[in-house]
Write a protein that holds these residues in place. Structure first.
Motif, PDB file in Angstrom:
ATOM      1  N   LYS A  60       0.847  -1.194   0.000  1.00  0.00           N
ATOM      2  CA  LYS A  60       0.000   0.000   0.000  1.00  0.00           C
ATOM      3  C   LYS A  60       0.885   1.247   0.000  1.00  0.00           C
ATOM      4  O   LYS A  60       1.892   1.304   0.670  1.00  0.00           O
ATOM      5  CB  LYS A  60      -0.884   0.008   1.239  1.00  0.00           C
ATOM      6  CG  LYS A  60      -1.667  -1.261   1.370  1.00  0.00           C
ATOM      7  CD  LYS A  60      -3.097  -0.972   1.537  1.00  0.00           C
ATOM      8  CE  LYS A  60      -3.769  -2.297   1.699  1.00  0.00           C
ATOM      9  NZ  LYS A  60      -4.988  -2.522   1.419  1.00  0.00           N
ATOM     10  N   ALA A  61       0.464   2.244  -0.772  1.00  0.00           N
ATOM     11  CA  ALA A  61       1.179   3.515  -0.796  1.00  0.00           C
ATOM     12  C   ALA A  61       0.946   4.232   0.526  1.00  0.00           C
ATOM     13  O   ALA A  61      -0.154   4.248   1.058  1.00  0.00           O
ATOM     14  CB  ALA A  61       0.689   4.374  -1.954  1.00  0.00           C
ATOM     15  N   ARG A  62       1.973   4.814   1.075  1.00  0.00           N
ATOM     16  CA  ARG A  62       1.855   5.496   2.353  1.00  0.00           C
ATOM     17  C   ARG A  62       1.267   6.889   2.213  1.00  0.00           C
ATOM     18  O   ARG A  62       0.678   7.418   3.115  1.00  0.00           O
ATOM     19  CB  ARG A  62       3.204   5.565   3.036  1.00  0.00           C
ATOM     20  CG  ARG A  62       3.716   4.182   3.333  1.00  0.00           C
ATOM     21  CD  ARG A  62       4.418   4.184   4.630  1.00  0.00           C
ATOM     22  NE  ARG A  62       4.721   2.806   4.968  1.00  0.00           N
ATOM     23  CZ  ARG A  62       4.425   2.271   6.104  1.00  0.00           C
ATOM     24  NH1 ARG A  62       3.828   2.960   7.018  1.00  0.00           N
ATOM     25  NH2 ARG A  62       4.732   1.032   6.358  1.00  0.00           N
ATOM     26  N   ARG A  63       1.473   7.513   1.078  1.00  0.00           N
ATOM     27  CA  ARG A  63       0.895   8.832   0.878  1.00  0.00           C
ATOM     28  C   ARG A  63       0.458   8.981  -0.565  1.00  0.00           C
ATOM     29  O   ARG A  63       0.930   8.285  -1.443  1.00  0.00           O
ATOM     30  CB  ARG A  63       1.853   9.937   1.262  1.00  0.00           C
ATOM     31  CG  ARG A  63       3.131   9.962   0.453  1.00  0.00           C
ATOM     32  CD  ARG A  63       3.861  11.255   0.687  1.00  0.00           C
ATOM     33  NE  ARG A  63       4.978  11.117   1.582  1.00  0.00           N
ATOM     34  CZ  ARG A  63       6.091  11.773   1.450  1.00  0.00           C
ATOM     35  NH1 ARG A  63       6.258  12.607   0.475  1.00  0.00           N
ATOM     36  NH2 ARG A  63       7.060  11.613   2.316  1.00  0.00           N
ATOM     37  N   ARG A  64      -0.445   9.899  -0.758  1.00  0.00           N
ATOM     38  CA  ARG A  64      -0.946  10.122  -2.110  1.00  0.00           C
ATOM     39  C   ARG A  64       0.115  10.839  -2.933  1.00  0.00           C
ATOM     40  O   ARG A  64       0.843  11.695  -2.424  1.00  0.00           O
ATOM     41  CB  ARG A  64      -2.209  10.966  -2.069  1.00  0.00           C
ATOM     42  CG  ARG A  64      -3.359  10.256  -1.422  1.00  0.00           C
ATOM     43  CD  ARG A  64      -4.581  11.108  -1.456  1.00  0.00           C
ATOM     44  NE  ARG A  64      -4.362  12.269  -0.575  1.00  0.00           N
ATOM     45  CZ  ARG A  64      -5.239  13.211  -0.360  1.00  0.00           C
ATOM     46  NH1 ARG A  64      -6.388  13.187  -0.952  1.00  0.00           N
ATOM     47  NH2 ARG A  64      -4.969  14.205   0.443  1.00  0.00           N
ATOM     48  N   PRO A  65       0.188  10.525  -4.227  1.00  0.00           N
ATOM     49  CA  PRO A  65       1.141  11.252  -5.071  1.00  0.00           C
ATOM     50  C   PRO A  65       0.708  12.695  -5.243  1.00  0.00           C
ATOM     51  O   PRO A  65      -0.469  13.020  -5.166  1.00  0.00           O
ATOM     52  CB  PRO A  65       1.089  10.495  -6.400  1.00  0.00           C
ATOM     53  CG  PRO A  65      -0.190   9.753  -6.382  1.00  0.00           C
ATOM     54  CD  PRO A  65      -0.520   9.503  -4.939  1.00  0.00           C
ATOM     55  N   ARG A  66       1.675  13.557  -5.465  1.00  0.00           N
ATOM     56  CA  ARG A  66       1.375  14.971  -5.666  1.00  0.00           C
ATOM     57  C   ARG A  66       0.626  15.167  -6.965  1.00  0.00           C
ATOM     58  O   ARG A  66       0.931  14.531  -7.970  1.00  0.00           O
ATOM     59  CB  ARG A  66       2.661  15.784  -5.735  1.00  0.00           C
ATOM     60  CG  ARG A  66       3.308  15.980  -4.426  1.00  0.00           C
ATOM     61  CD  ARG A  66       4.461  16.914  -4.597  1.00  0.00           C
ATOM     62  NE  ARG A  66       4.634  17.656  -3.369  1.00  0.00           N
ATOM     63  CZ  ARG A  66       5.603  18.487  -3.162  1.00  0.00           C
ATOM     64  NH1 ARG A  66       6.481  18.711  -4.109  1.00  0.00           N
ATOM     65  NH2 ARG A  66       5.711  19.119  -2.021  1.00  0.00           N
TER      66      ARG A  66
END
Length: 92
Positions: A60-66
């Motif tokens: 799972k990605a830890r943060r959303r991409p910019r």
């Protein structure tokens, strides 16, 4: 039946995680487990392998991409103040 049932602490030790994580995921139905009455949770070797396989395939990605600016944006303009702020009104 030759499979030995494992406790949540044994599974947690094997996976290198906290037993509380195992308990929460089992209660929410996110991981397979065997319930022995209302209090006891046990795991078969096959269930432990399913847990490993499921979580190994899905990082799972830890943060959303910019967000990326649209290609038609050539320059960024600073925002203009909307009006007096509380700080400015207090001094008046």
């Amino acid at each position: 039946m030759t499979d030995r049932l494992l406790t949540r602490q044994e599974v947690a030790d094997r996976l290198g995680i906290k037993a509380r994580w195992i308990q929460r995921k089992c209660q929410s139905g996110e991981i397979p487990c065997t319930r022995l009455g209302p209090r006891y949770i046990r795991f078969t070797e096959a269930q432990v392998e399913q847990i490993i396989a499921f979580h190994a395939d899905e990082p799972k990605a830890r943060r959303r991409p910019r967000p990326v600016a649209p290609s038609n944006v050539t320059e960024l303009k600073p925002k203009t103040p909307r009006g007096p702020t509380r700080r400015n009104r207090a001094g008046a």
